[in-house]
Enzyme design. Structure first.
Site, mmCIF file in Angstrom:
data_model
loop_
_atom_site.group_PDB
_atom_site.id
_atom_site.type_symbol
_atom_site.label_atom_id
_atom_site.label_comp_id
_atom_site.label_asym_id
_atom_site.label_seq_id
_atom_site.Cartn_x
_atom_site.Cartn_y
_atom_site.Cartn_z
ATOM 1 N N CYS A 2 0.891 -1.116 -0.012
ATOM 2 C CA CYS A 2 0.155 -0.015 -0.006
ATOM 3 C C CYS A 2 0.835 1.392 -0.023
ATOM 4 O O CYS A 2 2.066 1.243 0.450
ATOM 5 C CB CYS A 2 -1.004 0.109 1.342
ATOM 6 S SG CYS A 2 -1.685 -1.413 1.668
ATOM 7 N N LYS A 495 13.960 -14.320 -10.656
ATOM 8 C CA LYS A 495 13.642 -12.947 -11.501
ATOM 9 C C LYS A 495 12.892 -13.545 -12.506
ATOM 10 O O LYS A 495 11.699 -12.999 -13.115
ATOM 11 C CB LYS A 495 14.943 -12.438 -12.433
ATOM 12 C CG LYS A 495 15.750 -11.678 -11.545
ATOM 13 C CD LYS A 495 15.198 -10.279 -11.353
ATOM 14 C CE LYS A 495 14.665 -10.472 -9.725
ATOM 15 N NZ LYS A 495 15.324 -10.356 -8.649
ATOM 16 N N HIS A 514 19.740 -35.491 -6.573
ATOM 17 C CA HIS A 514 19.028 -36.083 -5.594
ATOM 18 C C HIS A 514 17.542 -35.715 -5.690
ATOM 19 O O HIS A 514 16.887 -35.223 -4.722
ATOM 20 C CB HIS A 514 19.592 -35.473 -3.995
ATOM 21 C CG HIS A 514 20.953 -35.748 -4.056
ATOM 22 N ND1 HIS A 514 21.242 -36.970 -3.437
ATOM 23 C CD2 HIS A 514 22.043 -35.027 -4.057
ATOM 24 C CE1 HIS A 514 22.586 -37.257 -3.738
ATOM 25 N NE2 HIS A 514 23.035 -36.127 -3.748
ATOM 26 N N LYS A 615 6.603 -4.087 -4.046
ATOM 27 C CA LYS A 615 8.348 -3.796 -4.132
ATOM 28 C C LYS A 615 8.859 -3.927 -2.525
ATOM 29 O O LYS A 615 9.639 -4.200 -2.389
ATOM 30 C CB LYS A 615 8.410 -2.274 -4.794
ATOM 31 C CG LYS A 615 9.807 -1.818 -4.641
ATOM 32 C CD LYS A 615 10.461 -2.425 -5.633
ATOM 33 C CE LYS A 615 12.043 -2.042 -5.616
ATOM 34 N NZ LYS A 615 12.819 -3.276 -6.164
HETATM 35 C C1 G6P Z 1 9.784 -7.798 -2.198
HETATM 36 C C2 G6P Z 1 10.387 -7.566 -3.494
HETATM 37 C C3 G6P Z 1 11.685 -8.105 -3.669
HETATM 38 C C4 G6P Z 1 12.829 -7.831 -2.763
HETATM 39 C C5 G6P Z 1 12.012 -8.124 -1.419
HETATM 40 C C6 G6P Z 1 12.873 -7.736 -0.193
HETATM 41 O O1 G6P Z 1 9.522 -9.456 -1.883
HETATM 42 O O2 G6P Z 1 9.181 -7.596 -4.221
HETATM 43 O O3 G6P Z 1 12.183 -7.456 -4.872
HETATM 44 O O4 G6P Z 1 13.917 -8.411 -2.974
HETATM 45 O O5 G6P Z 1 10.669 -7.797 -1.210
HETATM 46 O O6 G6P Z 1 12.941 -6.424 -0.220
HETATM 47 P P1 G6P Z 1 14.046 -5.574 0.597
HETATM 48 O O7 G6P Z 1 13.711 -3.923 0.227
HETATM 49 O O8 G6P Z 1 14.155 -5.595 1.996
HETATM 50 O O9 G6P Z 1 15.376 -5.773 -0.110
#
Ligand code: G6P
Length: 620
Positions: A2, A495, A514, A615
């Site tokens: 959000c 990715k 395995h 994000k």
């Molecule tokens: C979310 C994002 C990822 C990111 C992860 C950790 O899952 O989509 O791209 O690697 O959070 O976020 P941070 O800001 O702690 O690196």
């Protein structure tokens, strides 16, 4: 996750265009619904417009049904309580639409509060925990909106970053923070509240980061930060360092593409002013670790989530090699709930490294707090300056990679590995025996060369694009690597699944026998991450095992490594430039980022806004 934006000004500007623009800037965080609430001025109430869908749809709705006013709040919602639906979109109101509220976080006792409020006659129109807050404020007496918000929050268990407005106090926005980031933007005769600096950057660079427990009151002419007893608090004014261009596409089709291509520059930026040619590897002023502290460290725990966790796995190899200190790497979400024996010996022998691009990931933040409570010193490797992890850590290394907008993290990953190398080198150099000055200088040389080598790796893009065409219809893919490149296999697979929705798994190459080998057939593309290092011949043996079962192979190797495609062992071979083995992940990951990007484009996916992803995950 959000996003919140709020605006109040002394009447020179309309709130709606500012709020909609702010919401567009927050889109990258991931969301499913959007909404705006505006105070219309003396006694004329609040207008709310919201829907399940994109900010562009909200903009169209506001064009059809305009709302004029000089202050308001707006929100992008990423569903937690209740499906993505217009009725669940924020802002939420009380029974009489005299209060509107936007909220990030989770109210854990929402159901109990809802039942009590319903018992007193409150009528609910959504399934959200946020609507409960609106009714709770309505129910709570007080002379001002801030007094009511403070009193209402006494009954709330959970996390929030929230902004509330009231029809009876037009122009005022009351903000509260516990566990979800909020900042204030201080303009010239106007004030902003936002969950993320990118939403205010085009209006002001002066921001105040709120701490947990803070209440802020914005009016068209002033702002004030209060504590829960309504006592005024002093909070410093910070200057945002990011340029507006950094959060714009600048001619690129997607933020992810822009951020992949930026990596030579972002790596240079992480290194800038830090490399030392005197055998000490790096100057890391913000780390707050003296040579004596470095010598004392007996054990390191790395905590992180997602891509940052993969960087942590690479970091383990790097730190163990350079500093000769045992390192464990754990998902922050698991670490925080695990019982940890208190370390024996003097405090400070245990070091916890929290890695986070955003500096706001809830699990990483809590893992860091849990480590500290168990007696560890904590440092952050963070990109976003002023973020909660950066502020709460005892010290740290900023990535200085600029804002990362693409949901799939790319440039943060390579800068995190660079920062971990600087840290490993710094620890090693200050611990005496583990890193002699010759090795230290070689490391500095290799780091200096990196940006140029990354540019060369990026030149593989046309070849990667051609390969993506051959694999874009796959349903599954396997990524295999060993040693310091096993985490690159994990990252390549992550990715691909994040943005192209192809099921992909990363595995240690030797572990394939395995179990996963059962999956290999002509429909299973297998990506090997096999640069020049001591395990290269063994990884080539693993390629034979896949080939013997009909698997299609893409090998990422290093310039100078033998030809694998000529003899028919692999279908495609991409060569990245050679560097020292511990830095090879920074180069081998580049074609994998490009592969995911081009595969997703070919499949027609929304690269920058992958479904269901956020994000920055600021809830548990
Ligand atoms: C979310 C994002 C990822 C990111 C992860 C950790 O899952 O989509 O791209 O690697 O959070 O976020 P941070 O800001 O702690 O690196």
């Amino acid at each position: 996750m959000c996003g919140i934006i709020g605006y109040t000004g002394s009447g020179r500007r309309e709130a709606v265009p500012i709020l909609l623009q702010g919401l567009s800037r927050l889109e990258y965080r991931g969301y499913d619904s959007a909404g705006v609430a505006i105070t219309l001025g003396e006694g004329r109430g609040i207008v709310t417009r919201k829907l399940a869908g994109r900010v562009t749809a909200l903009r169209e709705l506001m064009d059809r049904l305009p709302a004029h006013g000089g202050s308001g709040i707006a929100h992008t919602r990423w569903a937690t309580h209740g499906a993505p639906h217009t009725r669940n979109a924020h802002p939420h109101s009380d029974c009489h639409e005299r209060i509107a509220i936007v909220h990030n976080g989770i109210i854990e006792n929402a159901e109990t509060l809802r039942a009590a409020l319903a018992g007193s006659g409150h009528q609910f129109t959504s399934e959200t925990d946020t609507e409960v807050l609106a009714h709770l404020i309505e129910q709570t007496p007080g002379d001002t909106l801030e007094a009511r918000v403070i009193a209402a929050l006494e009954h709330v268990v959970g996390t929030y970053g929230l902004a509330a407005i009231a029809a009876d106090e037009p122009g005022k926005i009351v903000v509260a923070r516990r566990g979800s980031p909020v900042l204030l933007g201080i303009g010239d005769g106007e004030y902003f509240v936002a969950s993320d600096a990118s939403a205010v950057l085009e209006h002001t660079r002066a921001v105040v980061y709120l701490d947990d427990g803070d209440i802020a009151v914005l009016t068209p002419t002033s702002y004030q930060v209060l504590d829960r007893e309504a006592r005024v608090q002093r909070r410093s004014l910070n200057d945002l360092q990011w340029d507006l261009e950094a959060i714009e596409l600048g001619g690129h089709a997607h933020f992810m593409q822009k951020e992949i291509l930026e990596q030579p520059e972002t790596i240079r930026s992480t290194l800038r002013g830090r490399l030392m040619g005197d055998g000490s590897v790096a100057r890391l002023n913000g780390l707050n670790l003296t040579p004596a502290d470095c010598a004392d460290v007996r054990r390191i725990d790395i905590v992180a989530c997602g891509t940052s966790w993969h960087a942590g796995l690479v970091g383990r190899h790097i730190i163990e090699e350079l500093a000769d200190i045992p390192v464990s790497v754990e998902y922050a979400s698991e670490f925080r709930y695990r019982r940890r024996p208190r370390p024996s010996g003097k405090p400070g022998t245990r070091l916890t490294i929290a890695i986070s691009q955003s500096g706001e990931t809830a699990d990483t933040l809590e893992a860091m707090r849990a480590a500290r409570a168990a007696g560890s010193r904590v440092v952050g490797i963070v990109n976003v300056v002023g973020s909660t992890i950066a502020r709460e850590a005892d010290g740290g290394i900023y990535l200085h990679a600029g804002p990362e907008i693409g949901v799939a993290s790319t440039k943060a990953f390579t800068s995190q590995i660079v920062a971990l190398t600087l840290l490993g080198g710094y620890l090693g150099a200050h611990r005496g025996q583990s890193l002699d000055s010759k090795k230290a200088d070689e490391l500095v040389c290799s780091l200096t060369e990196l940006p140029g080598l990354v540019s060369q790796a990026l030149a593989l893009e046309p070849e990667v694009q051609a390969i993506a065409r051959q694999y874009s219809d796959a349903h599954h893919a396997m990524y295999l690597g060993r040693g310091v490149n096993f985490p690159v296999a994990l990252e390549g697979a992550l990715k691909l699944k994040e943005i192209s929705y192809i099921h992909a798994e990363g595995y240690p190459a030797a572990e394939m026998k395995h179990g996963p080998i059962a999956l290999i057939d002509e429909h299973m593309p297998v990506v090997f991450v096999a640069p020049h290092d001591e395990v290269y011949p063994k990884v080539v043996s693993n390629m034979h095992e896949v080939r013997a079962r009909g698997g299609r192979i893409l090998a990422i190797t290093t310039e100078g490594n033998g030809d694998l495609s000529g003899g028919g062992l692999v279908d495609h071979q991409l060569r990245v430039p050679r560097t020292i083995p511990i830095l090879s992940p920074i180069l081998t990951v580049i074609p994998l980022q490009l592969l995911a990007y081009h595969t997703a484009l070919l499949r027609g996916c929304d690269v920058d806004r992958p479904r269901n992803l956020a994000k920055s995950v600021t809830v548990e």
